[in-house]
Design an enzyme around this catalytic site. Sequence first.
Site, PDB file in Angstrom:
ATOM      1  N   SER A 293       0.866  -1.190   0.000  1.00 30.95           N
ATOM      2  CA  SER A 293       0.000   0.000   0.000  1.00 30.95           C
ATOM      3  C   SER A 293       0.899   1.234   0.000  1.00 30.95           C
ATOM      4  O   SER A 293       2.055   1.166   0.422  1.00 30.95           O
ATOM      5  CB  SER A 293      -0.879   0.024   1.253  1.00 30.95           C
ATOM      6  OG  SER A 293      -0.129   0.452   2.383  1.00 30.95           O
ATOM      7  N   ASP A 294       0.362   2.359  -0.437  1.00 31.34           N
ATOM      8  CA  ASP A 294       1.067   3.607  -0.157  1.00 31.34           C
ATOM      9  C   ASP A 294       0.963   3.863   1.356  1.00 31.34           C
ATOM     10  O   ASP A 294       0.246   3.168   2.089  1.00 31.34           O
ATOM     11  CB  ASP A 294       0.517   4.767  -0.992  1.00 31.34           C
ATOM     12  CG  ASP A 294       1.558   5.887  -1.120  1.00 31.34           C
ATOM     13  OD1 ASP A 294       2.519   5.918  -0.326  1.00 31.34           O
ATOM     14  OD2 ASP A 294       1.418   6.737  -2.021  1.00 31.34           O
ATOM     15  N   TYR A 295       1.673   4.852   1.790  1.00 35.64           N
ATOM     16  CA  TYR A 295       1.858   5.160   3.215  1.00 35.64           C
ATOM     17  C   TYR A 295       0.516   5.402   3.916  1.00 35.64           C
ATOM     18  O   TYR A 295      -0.146   6.411   3.647  1.00 35.64           O
ATOM     19  CB  TYR A 295       2.736   6.396   3.279  1.00 35.64           C
ATOM     20  CG  TYR A 295       3.355   6.756   4.584  1.00 35.64           C
ATOM     21  CD1 TYR A 295       4.631   6.327   4.908  1.00 35.64           C
ATOM     22  CD2 TYR A 295       2.681   7.570   5.476  1.00 35.64           C
ATOM     23  CE1 TYR A 295       5.217   6.700   6.103  1.00 35.64           C
ATOM     24  CE2 TYR A 295       3.249   7.939   6.669  1.00 35.64           C
ATOM     25  CZ  TYR A 295       4.530   7.499   6.979  1.00 35.64           C
ATOM     26  OH  TYR A 295       5.107   7.885   8.158  1.00 35.64           O
ATOM     27  N   THR A 296       0.118   4.485   4.755  1.00 36.69           N
ATOM     28  CA  THR A 296      -1.164   4.510   5.495  1.00 36.69           C
ATOM     29  C   THR A 296      -2.401   4.526   4.587  1.00 36.69           C
ATOM     30  O   THR A 296      -3.497   4.876   5.024  1.00 36.69           O
ATOM     31  CB  THR A 296      -1.272   5.695   6.507  1.00 36.69           C
ATOM     32  OG1 THR A 296      -1.253   6.932   5.786  1.00 36.69           O
ATOM     33  CG2 THR A 296      -0.148   5.686   7.521  1.00 36.69           C
ATOM     34  N   ALA A 297      -2.233   4.126   3.322  1.00 37.02           N
ATOM     35  CA  ALA A 297      -3.383   4.175   2.404  1.00 37.02           C
ATOM     36  C   ALA A 297      -4.483   3.219   2.850  1.00 37.02           C
ATOM     37  O   ALA A 297      -5.660   3.468   2.575  1.00 37.02           O
ATOM     38  CB  ALA A 297      -2.939   3.866   0.980  1.00 37.02           C
TER      39      ALA A 297
END
Length: 750
Positions: A293-297
Amino acid sequence: MTSPTRRTLLKAGGAIAGFALAPRIAFAQSDRIESLIAKMTLAEKAGQLSCFGDAIRPPRIPFNPNAVSSNAAKQLADIKAGRIGMLFNGVGVSGARRAQKTAIEQSRLKIPLVFAGDVIHGLATVFPIPIAEAGSFDPDLAMRTARAAALETTAVGMHWTFAPMVDVARDERWGRVAEGSGEDTYLGQQMAIARVRGFQGSDPTDPSRVAACPKHFAAYGAVAAGMEYNTVDISMETLREIHLPPFKAAFDAGALTTMSAFNDLDGVPASGNHWLLTELLRDQWHFRGLVVSDYTADEELIAHGYAADGRDAAKKAFTAGVDMSMQSGLYNKWLPDLVEKGEVAEALVDASVRRVLTLKEQLGLFDNPYRSMDYAREKTQVAMPATRALSRESGARSIVLLKNDGDLLPLGKAPGKIALIGPFGDDKANLAGPWAFMADETIGVDIASGIRARLADPAALTVVKGSEVEKPIAGGIDAAVAAAKAVDLVILAIGEDQGMSGEDQSRVAIVVPPAQQALAEAVAAAGKPVIVLLKHGRALALSGAVKQAPAILACWFLGSETGNAVADVLFGAVNPSAKLSASFPNYSGQEPYFYDHRPTGRPAPDEGDQAYKARYRETKNEAMYPFGHGLSYTRFTLSDLQVDRELAWDGSLAASALLTNVGKRAGTEVVQLYIHDRVASRTRPVRELKGFQRVTLAPGGTQRVRFTLKRQDLQFWGEHGWTVEPGAFDLWIATSSVGGLRGSFDLARA
Ligand code: NOJ
């Protein structure tokens, strides 16, 4: 590993098409991996599917919001407990060894960590930002800079880069246009392939190579109104034709991982989108790599209003197809519980764990957990002279000569007295551009130093700041005007600083900041010839004295060797050959502007009555400088277009033209092939790029430049998926997306 020499880094490595097409990447069943999975607890499985910013060797410059705070001691304890599969954005061999030693000596299953990082356009030695480098229209150059970046990345204890960013971006208000390859899909595909190959090579176990991560899957480049993190509402045609092809090309080139995007896609967040991450990516495209995932997505599904809480977010992201959760910690927290309660199938968890372990195996980490953690390489293979020379070469090759009235450039051997005016003249803080947080600032060459080194009398150069980037300096304009009056030539180094583009840096007006515009107006009024050197992370709408300057060079952010690269072009050691990968509009309000727009029912004519036509009150919807535009110090002509009359259904069509260098210098032209489908069941773009070639000619030299087209090059997304319709097509062989030699052909029926 053979140590790369200046020669291997600098030599042109041959056409991309000639590169080994089948990288040696194994996805075969692995007994080692299966036996590990059989032994793992649910908590250990969730741990392999979780990654965090590196707290053991935190980056010098913090970035990304600090979602989960950690410290080295806590992180080492988590590694020992098997709660971390990957760490990212940490630099340094000793910290990497420390973390790895903990994983393989103190964790129960001794599974090695993998280390990743955002190495987007170089690490310590910085190369031009990708939007600039794409303007070289030279995939081989992009492959070489990616290869050189991989070398530095693996010299400091990393194995995996979160790059290339392959989002096609067509709204220059969005700050992240800087990280991609511009507005065109075909160019984006070529650059994506080149960068994946440059990072990964043909054998990812090579400890000087990194796994690639084409991102952000998908359509992040289409955020509404160019506003960062905004919603994406997109037609299937546009998604399939414009935004997805660079991903598909990168995966076909062997990219081992991808990153799910922040944005929603027609109402379903990309990081919780089962259609995108499973039906399309896995079932249709057969991508076998890892999705992070992207950062905290995953956690952001809550703010999107798509998940009720952390547990729901973890479940939705995971079951949609996000294998690995970045930074939120939600998989560690909830996956075991979700499996125990029967809400997530353990087999699905095993499949994701298998992908993480497969990546580690593909990188050779099980056999050699300390790969890319070599103290000797850390000392000798970072900022090597050969890498810096490549930065200079790629820098000069990325500068676009937008305008050169009266052949003001190149400067002669005795250009007289020069005033270098503007906030970027002797500035070293804005050489790298966005996403170069590991840049070695001590090796950066500013513009003043680059120019001075070329002058017989270094004292002939006066440097005056005149203005800050976004605010005036008291007395700055007066000092600049006085300096301009005292010299023969003014060079204005103006534009954006590197904090104005990249993530989180959308702008409503893509202009030279007003304080610098005022400086430019006052300096131009002093009456001396003005050369504008633009610094920018996006295409800009130029106006006033900046637009009117006789010579303008689009210099973007060129990286460590900025000053030398700029001086190479200013003084003609390098004849500029780059083209714009993103159109410069006349006004910010035209965004999103891109050359391959669809026609309307009322197209504005080139000349004559414009009433009731598709345009703005203030301007026709055309570019100030279009995609594909870029001048040279010599002149090229195209003539004698030859196009086959017909393309047989299973055949190929030949199109060619004569390119002649009619000027007095050797130079390189980027010859571009465009098509337009005249009548189809969907409205088709007014032009679409389908090929390009860089051709170098001596003065007076001439060469027939040949292209071929096949039916597949003419396809579009129609009512029932990809389709090609027989009929008439226009074709251009050109040196820009505007103008050129025009012909036509017919695609015959099957
Ligand atoms: C957020 C960015 O969107 C992404 O491109 C980057 O790779 C991650 N942060 C990790 O730093």
